[in-house]
Design an enzyme around this catalytic site. Sequence first.
Site, PDB file in Angstrom:
ATOM      1  N   ASP A  47      48.008  47.045  15.819  1.00  0.00           N
ATOM      2  CA  ASP A  47      47.584  45.674  16.027  1.00  0.00           C
ATOM      3  C   ASP A  47      48.232  44.829  14.923  1.00  0.00           C
ATOM      4  O   ASP A  47      48.472  45.313  13.823  1.00  0.00           O
ATOM      5  CB  ASP A  47      46.058  45.632  15.924  1.00  0.00           C
TER       6      ASP A  47
ATOM      7  N   ASP B 105      42.554  49.665  24.455  1.00  0.00           N
ATOM      8  CA  ASP B 105      42.075  50.229  23.191  1.00  0.00           C
ATOM      9  C   ASP B 105      40.681  49.710  22.994  1.00  0.00           C
ATOM     10  O   ASP B 105      40.358  48.603  23.446  1.00  0.00           O
ATOM     11  CB  ASP B 105      42.944  49.785  22.005  1.00  0.00           C
TER      12      ASP B 105
ATOM     13  N   CYS C  17      31.950  68.627  31.523  1.00  0.00           N
ATOM     14  CA  CYS C  17      32.874  68.212  30.458  1.00  0.00           C
ATOM     15  C   CYS C  17      33.397  69.426  29.687  1.00  0.00           C
ATOM     16  O   CYS C  17      32.660  70.375  29.426  1.00  0.00           O
ATOM     17  CB  CYS C  17      32.160  67.249  29.512  1.00  0.00           C
TER      18      CYS C  17
ATOM     19  N   CYS D  58      34.805  69.177  26.576  1.00  0.00           N
ATOM     20  CA  CYS D  58      34.972  68.849  25.154  1.00  0.00           C
ATOM     21  C   CYS D  58      34.200  69.851  24.297  1.00  0.00           C
ATOM     22  O   CYS D  58      33.365  70.587  24.799  1.00  0.00           O
ATOM     23  CB  CYS D  58      34.489  67.423  24.880  1.00  0.00           C
TER      24      CYS D  58
ATOM     25  N   CYS E 220      30.342  69.786  24.526  1.00  0.00           N
ATOM     26  CA  CYS E 220      29.745  70.307  25.759  1.00  0.00           C
ATOM     27  C   CYS E 220      30.050  71.783  25.991  1.00  0.00           C
ATOM     28  O   CYS E 220      29.312  72.466  26.691  1.00  0.00           O
ATOM     29  CB  CYS E 220      30.207  69.477  26.957  1.00  0.00           C
TER      30      CYS E 220
ATOM     31  N   HIS F  13      33.480  63.826  22.301  1.00  0.00           N
ATOM     32  CA  HIS F  13      32.993  63.795  23.688  1.00  0.00           C
ATOM     33  C   HIS F  13      33.328  62.476  24.374  1.00  0.00           C
ATOM     34  O   HIS F  13      33.845  62.460  25.494  1.00  0.00           O
ATOM     35  CB  HIS F  13      31.481  64.027  23.732  1.00  0.00           C
TER      36      HIS F  13
END
Lengths: 347, 347
Positions: A60, A238, A276, A278, A281, A307
């Site tokens: 940015d 973003d 999920c 991740c 999980c 997650h």
Amino acid sequence: MPVGTQATIKTLHPAEVRATGAQIVLANTYHLMLRPGLELIEEAGGLHRFMGWRGPILTDSGGFQVFSLAAHAKVTEEGVVFRSHIDGSPRQMTPESVIALQLGFGSDIMMQLDHVLGLPAERRAITDATDRSARWLDRAVAAYHDQSGGSSRSVLFGIAQGGMEADLRRTSARFVAEADVAGCAVGGLSVGEPKPVMAAMLEESVPFLPVAKPRYLMGVGSPEDLWSCVARGIDLFDCVLPTRAARNGALFTPDGRIAIKNARWRRVHAPVDETCDCPACTDFTAAYLHHLFRADEVLGLRLASAHNLRFLAREMAAIRQSIEAGRFQAAADTFAARYRAVGANDE
Amino acid sequence: MPVGTQATIKTLHPAEVRATGAQIVLANTYHLMLRPGLELIEEAGGLHRFMGWRGPILTDSGGFQVFSLAAHAKVTEEGVVFRSHIDGSPRQMTPESVIALQLGFGSDIMMQLDHVLGLPAERRAITDATDRSARWLDRAVAAYHDQSGGSSRSVLFGIAQGGMEADLRRTSARFVAEADVAGCAVGGLSVGEPKPVMAAMLEESVPFLPVAKPRYLMGVGSPEDLWSCVARGIDLFDCVLPTRAARNGALFTPDGRIAIKNARWRRVHAPVDETCDCPACTDFTAAYLHHLFRADEVLGLRLASAHNLRFLAREMAAIRQSIEAGRFQAAADTFAARYRAVGANDE
């Protein structure tokens, strides 16, 4: 794009960020110019090396932060002067200086300096800021060519502004569309306006941006935003939301956002989201995450952050797949029928 | 043994703890009985499953915490009553109840309840507490056999006490040595006494403990402590120091403890320790760690924690190797010649 404001996606190792499926990360020029500073990042061999991220980095320009975080920001045609929020030291940003900073960081995608207004603002102020952002874009393009000598691997994006004024949005988008940039962003949205207003402003902006270049909506969004903004032509996002919400114990699930600290999760000896993949999980139960948050343990922040980023990456993958299969709207409807936004699952 | 007070080694994923080379972790019965409680951990299938740690777990009995953290702790012959430091609720621990808790957690190594005194204490009070700890050990052994029916995979360790009184240390160690336990601990040291006093007390304790059983020094130690206490016959250690120091930015190196926040690390574009294979040293520079700590970023806490645990695990490996090679003292001298304890490298 996960947000790594201070050259780190909060709580996560770069390998974990990569494992979420994220392809690009964002870092903030405003924060990094103040700490650790350009010189140090250059010494370190650039931002990628410094933070250990091997994929692309978008930076940015700092326009948004200088107007929201810095003290005493004053805009002139030349640029903006302000005081550091860390030590109060006087600083300056110009369209040219932020290009120098971003080239120095070794950013893959650089953003122009734009003039961002707080809302509500009068039409006259919005007009001024939007016009100034356009002039600053011209200077950014010139600075990019001057400074990089045409041989840089970094590319420059322009930013369309216009507040909540439909005609200014159109004018600004058309201006950015004509500019010599690699991609086009829409800025100044998701700043507190109602969702239908954001949607309307997108519809006054995106159609005027070239389809051949990536279209990036800055600072958005939530799981529900992704569907509605992709529907309006956005390619790139973003947002601090997934990681910030995670640190507050808010986890995204197909049924909506949940508050893991809530007593209803105390005895759930199953993953937060069975579908999920991740680490939160696959390795742990909702009851354990609940315990970590109740006990103020950092591992909870990490697992929740990974997650939520994984949730958004899987969502974007599903969106891409549905577009390729020609069934985007059906997929969006299926998502919306099940997903409950903030709070609905918190009781 | 890294310390996982609340069923998590602070800031780290269990896989990262394992990667440091740690083989056993410690969890605290006192904390876990209060939050999340025995019933929940049993529902979750035991502590290993709950926290995702596949190696052995040693649980402290809570004796130390109840006297240091809980409010209004009162000791009777039966046990100790106190109020939870979390919600003020009245609670009780007896030699029998802490065995029930630890069996319920599924601990691999359980500790007896002992009576821990704050220092300084009068000889009479130390005698009383040491005698009581001995009677509580007998009750712990009986409770262990009663409750586990002789078929448990959990084992019980006794704890030798005795304050800083040489004769009480000897008496207590002899008592624990005779007990029907799988291992013997030395408690009540490293509580503020000078290092030579700790060494002297160890020399009054360890020689009376059976060499055929593991000898565990509770709550120790620092990198320099490990050499000096192994020299006195200790096999097992636990300590919050490596992870707590890490969170304060203190990292162990072969040259001593360093303060990563210090300006001298700002421009060090090389690992904190070139010889270390932890994630902090293989993936990042000292300059980046310095930045993370200056910017209050959680990744810094994680990397420093993993580094310090790895440092101690490598140190213990070096100690074992030097013993096997018959050159322990030479190795200890080499370490001591180079390692500077707290503060020396902080300027």
